[in-house]
Write an enzyme that holds these catalytic residues in place. Structure first.
Site, PDB file in Angstrom:
ATOM      1  N   HIS A 108       0.933  -1.088   0.077  1.00 18.33           N
ATOM      2  CA  HIS A 108       0.118  -0.147  -0.153  1.00 18.33           C
ATOM      3  C   HIS A 108       0.842   1.373   0.089  1.00 18.33           C
ATOM      4  O   HIS A 108       0.554   2.155  -0.808  1.00 18.33           O
ATOM      5  CB  HIS A 108      -0.891  -0.018   1.206  1.00 18.33           C
ATOM      6  CG  HIS A 108      -1.583   1.378   1.633  1.00 18.33           C
ATOM      7  ND1 HIS A 108      -2.517   1.825   0.859  1.00 18.33           N
ATOM      8  CD2 HIS A 108      -1.416   2.025   2.522  1.00 18.33           C
ATOM      9  CE1 HIS A 108      -2.904   3.160   1.425  1.00 18.33           C
ATOM     10  NE2 HIS A 108      -2.118   3.226   2.594  1.00 18.33           N
ATOM     11  N   HIS A 159       1.055   5.275  -1.937  1.00 14.60           N
ATOM     12  CA  HIS A 159       1.523   6.679  -1.545  1.00 14.60           C
ATOM     13  C   HIS A 159       2.665   7.077  -2.268  1.00 14.60           C
ATOM     14  O   HIS A 159       2.615   8.301  -2.590  1.00 14.60           O
ATOM     15  CB  HIS A 159       1.758   6.641  -0.084  1.00 14.60           C
ATOM     16  CG  HIS A 159       0.619   6.471   0.839  1.00 14.60           C
ATOM     17  ND1 HIS A 159      -0.325   7.417   0.849  1.00 14.60           N
ATOM     18  CD2 HIS A 159       0.162   5.477   1.743  1.00 14.60           C
ATOM     19  CE1 HIS A 159      -1.554   7.010   1.522  1.00 14.60           C
ATOM     20  NE2 HIS A 159      -1.058   5.945   2.100  1.00 14.60           N
ATOM     21  N   GLU A 198      -6.124   9.192   1.218  1.00 21.27           N
ATOM     22  CA  GLU A 198      -6.423   7.733   1.211  1.00 21.27           C
ATOM     23  C   GLU A 198      -7.778   7.062   0.337  1.00 21.27           C
ATOM     24  O   GLU A 198      -7.227   6.178  -0.581  1.00 21.27           O
ATOM     25  CB  GLU A 198      -6.881   7.156   2.596  1.00 21.27           C
ATOM     26  CG  GLU A 198      -5.621   7.290   3.606  1.00 21.27           C
ATOM     27  CD  GLU A 198      -4.564   6.333   3.381  1.00 21.27           C
ATOM     28  OE1 GLU A 198      -4.582   5.342   2.205  1.00 21.27           O
ATOM     29  OE2 GLU A 198      -3.617   6.488   3.865  1.00 21.27           O
ATOM     30  N   SER A 248      -4.096   0.955  -4.348  1.00 22.49           N
ATOM     31  CA  SER A 248      -3.517  -0.133  -3.844  1.00 22.49           C
ATOM     32  C   SER A 248      -4.342  -1.409  -3.446  1.00 22.49           C
ATOM     33  O   SER A 248      -3.923  -2.326  -2.911  1.00 22.49           O
ATOM     34  CB  SER A 248      -2.344   0.134  -2.617  1.00 22.49           C
ATOM     35  OG  SER A 248      -3.180   0.524  -1.582  1.00 22.49           O
TER      36      SER A 248
HETATM   37  N1  H2B Z   1      -0.576   5.182  10.721  1.00 27.13           N
HETATM   38  C1  H2B Z   1      -0.095   4.417   9.490  1.00 27.13           C
HETATM   39  N2  H2B Z   1       1.218   3.802   9.643  1.00 27.13           N
HETATM   40  N3  H2B Z   1      -0.521   4.553   8.352  1.00 27.13           N
HETATM   41  C2  H2B Z   1      -1.437   5.180   7.957  1.00 27.13           C
HETATM   42  O1  H2B Z   1      -1.644   5.425   6.672  1.00 27.13           O
HETATM   43  C3  H2B Z   1      -2.316   6.032   8.950  1.00 27.13           C
HETATM   44  C4  H2B Z   1      -1.859   5.591  10.210  1.00 27.13           C
HETATM   45  N4  H2B Z   1      -3.201   6.629   8.575  1.00 27.13           N
HETATM   46  N5  H2B Z   1      -2.519   6.162  11.199  1.00 27.13           N
HETATM   47  C5  H2B Z   1      -3.840   7.317   9.702  1.00 27.13           C
HETATM   48  C6  H2B Z   1      -3.821   6.992  11.163  1.00 27.13           C
HETATM   49  C7  H2B Z   1      -5.259   7.875   9.091  1.00 27.13           C
HETATM   50  O2  H2B Z   1      -5.879   6.773   8.912  1.00 27.13           O
HETATM   51  C8  H2B Z   1      -5.770   9.001   9.897  1.00 27.13           C
HETATM   52  C9  H2B Z   1      -4.882  10.098  10.023  1.00 27.13           C
HETATM   53  O3  H2B Z   1      -6.245   8.783  11.016  1.00 27.13           O
HETATM   54 FE    FE Z   2      -2.317   4.842   3.540  1.00 27.43          FE
END
Ligand code: H2B
Ligand code: FE
Length: 308
Positions: free
Chosen positions: A169, A174, A214, A233
């Protein structure tokens, strides 16, 4: 403010708090549930990630042949959907990375090489994290143009989807987007707004992040295309999101920020933006409406944030 914030990029060493959600150890719906070897490998890679300190070289993980096979399956399938379902920015960037030999079907790319590449394009760099982070810690790193990256792979029984972030992913969803100047700017902006914010404001910013970086869609060539890494992804949800099955609503931060999202299944609804620049413009207006007694400014020369 009384809320602690990282001031220097090295303070991100203190922003690695993991939240427990969708872990293969506790969640029967996780594809790795009950697979002790998978759980041990995931824990091993998370432990390596957690020893990282700012300035260290990124870990060079030796992935197993089984992990490489999972990568190859996911990469090959997603490559087929790219033209029809992803935004032009994504396509342009991943094609450049492939042409440079950074992303190939054969093996999981070097995270160090990807980080170096992205840093030359937008100043974003990758740092390892040991799983799903708290929204506050995760968003804080974005303020410094740092992206917290997981190293474990998704479970081999489900190569097209993972309920938590995984290295596939991060790389396929990203990395090519962080090579885009406008996505880099949107991400940093959300990060800067999060520093010193109240818990309620963090929740709203996390939701904005969720529905854009996302799971965001944009209009291109009269169609909806994915800008969000969570879609790009995931083979199944990418097609679902761009079909007429889910609802599509225009992106509007005031509405988007307070919409509840689905994080254990496909979204029933997605927000569609006119362009990535439009996300940034609307975010600026939204930021001005947030009640904050200070503004966070990032100084790239000293890699510090100042509250003014
Ligand atoms: N942590 C990690 N390691 N990857 C992410 O993509 C992620 C996260 N997304 N913590 C965050 C939360 C997102 O869902 C939002 C900002 O809460
Ligand atoms: Fe992500």
């Amino acid at each position: 403010t009384e809320i602690w914030i990282p001031h220097h990029i090295s303070d991100l060493d203190k922003c690695g708090h993991v939240v427990v959600k969708y872990e293969p150890t506790d969640d029967p719906k996780h594809p790795g549930y009950g697979d002790d070897a998978y759980i041990a490998r995931r824990a091993e890679l998370n432990a390596i990630a957690r020893t990282y300190k700012h300035g260290d070289p990124l870990p060079q993980v030796e992935y197993t042949p089984a992990e490489q096979a999972t990568w190859r399956t996911a990469y090959t399938a997603l490559k087929e959907l790219r033209k029809d379902f992803t935004c032009s920015e994504y396509q342009k960037n991943i094609e450049k990375m492939e042409a440079a030999g950074l992303i190939t079907a054969e093996r999981i790319p070097s995270i160090q090489a990807l980080s170096d590449y992205i840093q030359r394009r937008t100043g974003f760099q990758l740092r390892p994290c040991g799983g799903l982070l708290s929204a506050r810690d995760f968003l804080a790193s974005l303020a410094f143009r740092v992206f917290q990256t997981t190293f474990y792979t998704r479970h081999p029984s489900k190569p097209h989807h993972c309920p938590e972030p995984d290295v596939i992913h991060e790389i396929l969803g990203h990395c090519p987007m962080f090579a885009d100047p406008e996505i880099a700017q949107v991400s940093q902006e959300i990060g800067l707004l999060s520093l010193g914010a109240s818990d309620e404001q963090i929740e709203r910013l996390a939701t904005l992040y969720w529905f854009t970086v996302e799971f965001g869609l944009c209009e291109q060539d009269g169609k909806v295309k994915a800008i969000g890494a969570g879609l790009i992804s995931a083979y199944g949800e990418l097609k679902h999101a761009c079909s007429d099955v889910p609802e599509h609503k225009p992106f509007d931060p005031a509405v988007t920020a307070v919409t509840t999202y689905e994080d254990s299944d496909y979204q029933p609804m997605y927000f569609v933006t006119k362009s990535i620049k439009d996300v940034m413009d609307k975010l600026k207006t939204y930021a001005a409406s947030m009640s904050k007694s200070f503004v966070n400014v990032y100084d790239p020369y000293s890699q510090t944030v100042r509250q003014m």
